[in-house]
Scaffold this active site. Structure first.
Site, PDB file in Angstrom:
ATOM      1  N   HIS A   1     -39.230  20.474-117.583  1.00 35.04           N
ATOM      2  CA  HIS A   1     -39.282  21.609-118.502  1.00 35.04           C
ATOM      3  C   HIS A   1     -38.511  21.251-119.760  1.00 35.04           C
ATOM      4  O   HIS A   1     -37.485  20.587-119.684  1.00 35.04           O
ATOM      5  CB  HIS A   1     -38.670  22.857-117.850  1.00 35.04           C
ATOM      6  CG  HIS A   1     -39.087  24.110-118.527  1.00 35.04           C
ATOM      7  ND1 HIS A   1     -38.441  24.592-119.636  1.00 35.04           N
ATOM      8  CD2 HIS A   1     -40.111  24.954-118.268  1.00 35.04           C
ATOM      9  CE1 HIS A   1     -39.057  25.700-120.026  1.00 35.04           C
ATOM     10  NE2 HIS A   1     -40.075  25.935-119.218  1.00 35.04           N
TER      11      HIS A   1
ATOM     12  N   ASP B   1     -44.653  26.663-112.230  1.00 35.07           N
ATOM     13  CA  ASP B   1     -46.007  26.339-111.771  1.00 35.07           C
ATOM     14  C   ASP B   1     -46.038  25.609-110.433  1.00 35.07           C
ATOM     15  O   ASP B   1     -47.105  25.443-109.850  1.00 35.07           O
ATOM     16  CB  ASP B   1     -46.716  25.470-112.825  1.00 35.07           C
ATOM     17  CG  ASP B   1     -47.059  26.274-114.064  1.00 35.07           C
ATOM     18  OD1 ASP B   1     -47.407  27.459-113.900  1.00 35.07           O
ATOM     19  OD2 ASP B   1     -46.971  25.733-115.175  1.00 35.07           O
TER      20      ASP B   1
HETATM   21  N1  ACO Z   1     -43.553  13.706-114.268  1.00 34.48           N
HETATM   22  C1  ACO Z   1     -43.068  12.493-114.578  1.00 34.48           C
HETATM   23  N2  ACO Z   1     -42.261  12.247-115.624  1.00 34.48           N
HETATM   24  C2  ACO Z   1     -41.928  13.294-116.387  1.00 34.48           C
HETATM   25  C3  ACO Z   1     -42.387  14.600-116.114  1.00 34.48           C
HETATM   26  C4  ACO Z   1     -43.227  14.781-115.002  1.00 34.48           C
HETATM   27  N3  ACO Z   1     -43.689  15.999-114.707  1.00 34.48           N
HETATM   28  N4  ACO Z   1     -41.900  15.433-117.047  1.00 34.48           N
HETATM   29  C5  ACO Z   1     -41.152  14.691-117.867  1.00 34.48           C
HETATM   30  N5  ACO Z   1     -41.164  13.391-117.470  1.00 34.48           N
HETATM   31  C6  ACO Z   1     -40.416  12.270-118.070  1.00 34.48           C
HETATM   32  C7  ACO Z   1     -41.088  11.793-119.350  1.00 34.48           C
HETATM   33  O1  ACO Z   1     -42.009  10.773-119.093  1.00 34.48           O
HETATM   34  C8  ACO Z   1     -39.898  11.332-120.131  1.00 34.48           C
HETATM   35  O2  ACO Z   1     -39.489  10.083-119.602  1.00 34.48           O
HETATM   36  P1  ACO Z   1     -38.887   8.931-120.586  1.00 34.48           P
HETATM   37  O3  ACO Z   1     -37.620   9.518-121.123  1.00 34.48           O
HETATM   38  O4  ACO Z   1     -38.723   7.758-119.709  1.00 34.48           O
HETATM   39  O5  ACO Z   1     -39.929   8.730-121.654  1.00 34.48           O
HETATM   40  C9  ACO Z   1     -38.793  12.317-119.776  1.00 34.48           C
HETATM   41  O6  ACO Z   1     -39.137  12.782-118.456  1.00 34.48           O
HETATM   42  C10 ACO Z   1     -38.688  13.495-120.720  1.00 34.48           C
HETATM   43  O7  ACO Z   1     -39.949  14.147-120.753  1.00 34.48           O
HETATM   44  P2  ACO Z   1     -40.628  14.766-122.025  1.00 34.48           P
HETATM   45  O8  ACO Z   1     -42.107  14.613-121.917  1.00 34.48           O
HETATM   46  O9  ACO Z   1     -39.953  14.271-123.266  1.00 34.48           O
HETATM   47  O10 ACO Z   1     -40.230  16.287-121.852  1.00 34.48           O
HETATM   48  P3  ACO Z   1     -40.819  17.479-122.674  1.00 34.48           P
HETATM   49  O11 ACO Z   1     -39.734  18.468-122.806  1.00 34.48           O
HETATM   50  O12 ACO Z   1     -41.474  17.015-123.924  1.00 34.48           O
HETATM   51  O13 ACO Z   1     -41.991  18.019-121.736  1.00 34.48           O
HETATM   52  C11 ACO Z   1     -43.115  19.140-119.988  1.00 34.48           C
HETATM   53  C12 ACO Z   1     -41.847  19.072-120.856  1.00 34.48           C
HETATM   54  C13 ACO Z   1     -44.355  19.176-120.885  1.00 34.48           C
HETATM   55  C14 ACO Z   1     -43.068  20.435-119.192  1.00 34.48           C
HETATM   56  C15 ACO Z   1     -43.145  17.900-119.057  1.00 34.48           C
HETATM   57  O14 ACO Z   1     -42.023  17.920-118.214  1.00 34.48           O
HETATM   58  C16 ACO Z   1     -44.435  17.848-118.234  1.00 34.48           C
HETATM   59  O15 ACO Z   1     -45.435  17.348-118.711  1.00 34.48           O
HETATM   60  N6  ACO Z   1     -44.414  18.373-116.979  1.00 34.48           N
HETATM   61  C17 ACO Z   1     -45.598  18.389-116.152  1.00 34.48           C
HETATM   62  C18 ACO Z   1     -46.508  19.512-116.579  1.00 34.48           C
HETATM   63  C19 ACO Z   1     -45.961  20.866-116.187  1.00 34.48           C
HETATM   64  O16 ACO Z   1     -45.548  21.109-115.061  1.00 34.48           O
HETATM   65  N7  ACO Z   1     -46.008  21.790-117.156  1.00 34.48           N
HETATM   66  C20 ACO Z   1     -45.560  23.168-116.948  1.00 34.48           C
HETATM   67  C21 ACO Z   1     -44.300  23.431-117.708  1.00 34.48           C
HETATM   68  S1  ACO Z   1     -43.707  25.041-117.439  1.00 34.48           S
HETATM   69  C22 ACO Z   1     -44.748  25.999-118.298  1.00 34.48           C
HETATM   70  O17 ACO Z   1     -45.244  25.755-119.329  1.00 34.48           O
HETATM   71  C23 ACO Z   1     -45.090  27.197-117.673  1.00 34.48           C
END
Ligand code: ACO
Length: 426
Positions: free
Chosen positions: A301, A358
């Site tokens: 998140h 989720d």
């Molecule tokens: N699985 C694997 N790796 C992840 C995940 C994940 N679900 N989420 C984040 N990471 C990793 C990224 O690859 C990144 O790694 P790095 O630093 O080595 O490059 C690090 O964690 C930071 O992640 P970001 O993508 O920069 O985080 P951001 O805040 O931009 O994204 C998000 C947040 C979109 C929710 C992301 O965690 C994600 O895609 N999660 C999966 C989708 C999801 O569950 N979305 C629902 C969110 S809640 C909502 O909207 C209701």
């Protein structure tokens, strides 16, 4: 607290006001920075930018706190009903019993869809994604209900009331069953469940456990401050597009798998892992492999870096609901094992990745018989009051609002000549 911050650039000092929120959050106000120094703030994806001051929802990501208008989500989830929460978010305070009765009456009065709108559903292919239908139907409401400043409260009641009818009709269309009309002596969640699952010729009793579960899910999704879809709502609304168009845009933003679309992807992911023999370490290896584009859906998140309080509530609720129904779902057990395995893995620990709302919501929807393709629609129904509350907060801001228009740092080619290559008639 210092009320100003100083920025030194090219030998000159600029004084920038510091704004403090009621919970002690601080921000440097850079709104006048360009005028004084020629500099703008660069913050791609707005990870460190407060787009507005807002009084609706407070989140403390490090401590896992979520409050609606000051009320802790745990208490609202345990004691609230969805319509009361809609009122609280939109109008700022809990309604008196009299006001709540009046609000419910208005929601009831507006539940039906104009008969002409029913025809729109006929044009969609049977396998149309319900989010596409939902977005189109919301925009289409603008053709029936003109946006007038005097009609704001009626339009708000209209969208909250009609949203469940539109969602249930989209589902009925997808399975080829006749539409069920609303029955307005029922609560908001019960009315929706009846329109989803009843058929004209058969009696249908709404299981209380489903009504309560849906009430809980709607409340937990009701607002989450400046997320992608809510920011879209404010952005589109700032151009003076009407309420229905702004909501349609917010629905499209929610649809994406990184946002509300994740609940559908979580179940698809769990099913795929199950089919592959439930090899959790093997699956997590794929997630961790930066060359693959596999993500652990329902994890991570932008704001929560400790736990998402909604996921905690839902995990407990899933256990309770499955117990009450006397059923078990192998995917729930798999989800719990996946959570445990991920939370012990340094990749997720170092990045502070935890289950979000989720991760468990889809398992409850599944137990209620709601198909996977409808999960993001369910999220939409819950999030409507939040979107509306933010739109209204912006529209009624006593200091006004300007069109939302970020700047950019141009990084493309410098000026070059567009020479004549003799291709004018091609
Ligand atoms: N699985 C694997 N790796 C992840 C995940 C994940 N679900 N989420 C984040 N990471 C990793 C990224 O690859 C990144 O790694 P790095 O630093 O080595 O490059 C690090 O964690 C930071 O992640 P970001 O993508 O920069 O985080 P951001 O805040 O931009 O994204 C998000 C947040 C979109 C929710 C992301 O965690 C994600 O895609 N999660 C999966 C989708 C999801 O569950 N979305 C629902 C969110 S809640 C909502 O909207 C209701």
């Amino acid at each position: 607290m210092s009320t100003h911050a100083k920025l030194t650039y090219e030998g000159k000092e600029y004084t920038l006001p510091v704004v403090e929120g009621t919970e002690g959050e601080r921000a440097v106000d850079v709104s006048q920075l360009r005028q004084s120094s020629g500099l703008v703030a660069l913050d791609p994806s707005f990870g460190n930018t407060a787009a507005t001051e807002s009084s609706i929802t407070f989140i403390h990501g490090e401590e896992g706190i979520l409050r609606y208008r000051g009320y802790p989500i745990e208490q609202v989830a345990e004691r609230g009903r969805f319509t009361e929460v809609c009122y609280l978010l939109i109008y700022g305070e809990r309604p008196s019993p009299e006001k709540l009765r009046e609000f419910r009456k208005r929601l009831t009065y507006h539940t039906l869809l104009h008969e002409d709108m029913k025809k729109f559903f006929e044009g969609y292919p049977a396998n149309a994604h319900p989010m596409a239908m939902l977005a189109a139907m919301f925009a289409s409401l603008a053709t029936f209900y003109p946006e007038e400043s005097t009609a704001v409260d009626d339009n708000i009641a209209r969208v909250i009331a009609k949203s469940k009818t539109i969602a249930a009709f989209a589902y009925k269309k997808s399975i080829g069953q006749p539409f069920m009309y609303p029955k307005n002596d029922l609560s908001w969640p019960a009315n929706f469940l009846r329109m989803m699952f009843a058929v004209p010729s058969e009696p249908y009793e709404i299981p209380e456990v489903f009504e309560d579960a849906l009430n809980l899910l709607l409340i937990l999704h009701a607002d989450h401050e400046q997320n992608c879809s809510t920011s879209t709502m404010r952005m589109v609304g700032s151009s003076e597009a009407n309420l229905f168009a702004s909501l349609s845009a917010a629905i499209c933003a929610l649809w994406g798998p990184r946002h509300g679309g994740a609940n559908q992807r979580v179940i698809e992911m769990l099913e795929a892992i199950q089919e592959d023999g439930a090899d959790l370490p093997g699956f997590l290896d794929k997630v961790k492999d930066k060359k693959s584009d596999v993500r652990l859906m329902g994890f991570g998140h932008r704001v929560y870096k400790n736990f998402d309080p909604r996921a905690r509530i839902l995990k407990r609720a899933a256990d309770r609901i499955f117990n009450e129904l006397g059923i078990s779902d192998p995917l729930l057990e798999l989800a719990k094992r996946l959570e445990e395995t991920a939370l012990e893995d340094p990749y997720f620990v170092e990045r502070k990745l935890y289950p979000n709302v989720d991760f468990y919501s889809g398992l409850i929807y599944r137990a209620m018989g709601i198909p996977t393709s409808m999960f993001t629609v369910m999220f939409t129904l819950g999030r409507l009051p939040g979107w509306i509350a933010h739109w209204l907060e912006m529209k009624t801001d006593p200091s006004g609002y300007r069109i939302h228009r970020p700047r950019q740092i141009y990084a493309g080619p410098r000026e070059r000549e567009f020479d004549d290559r003799g291709t004018r008639h091609m």
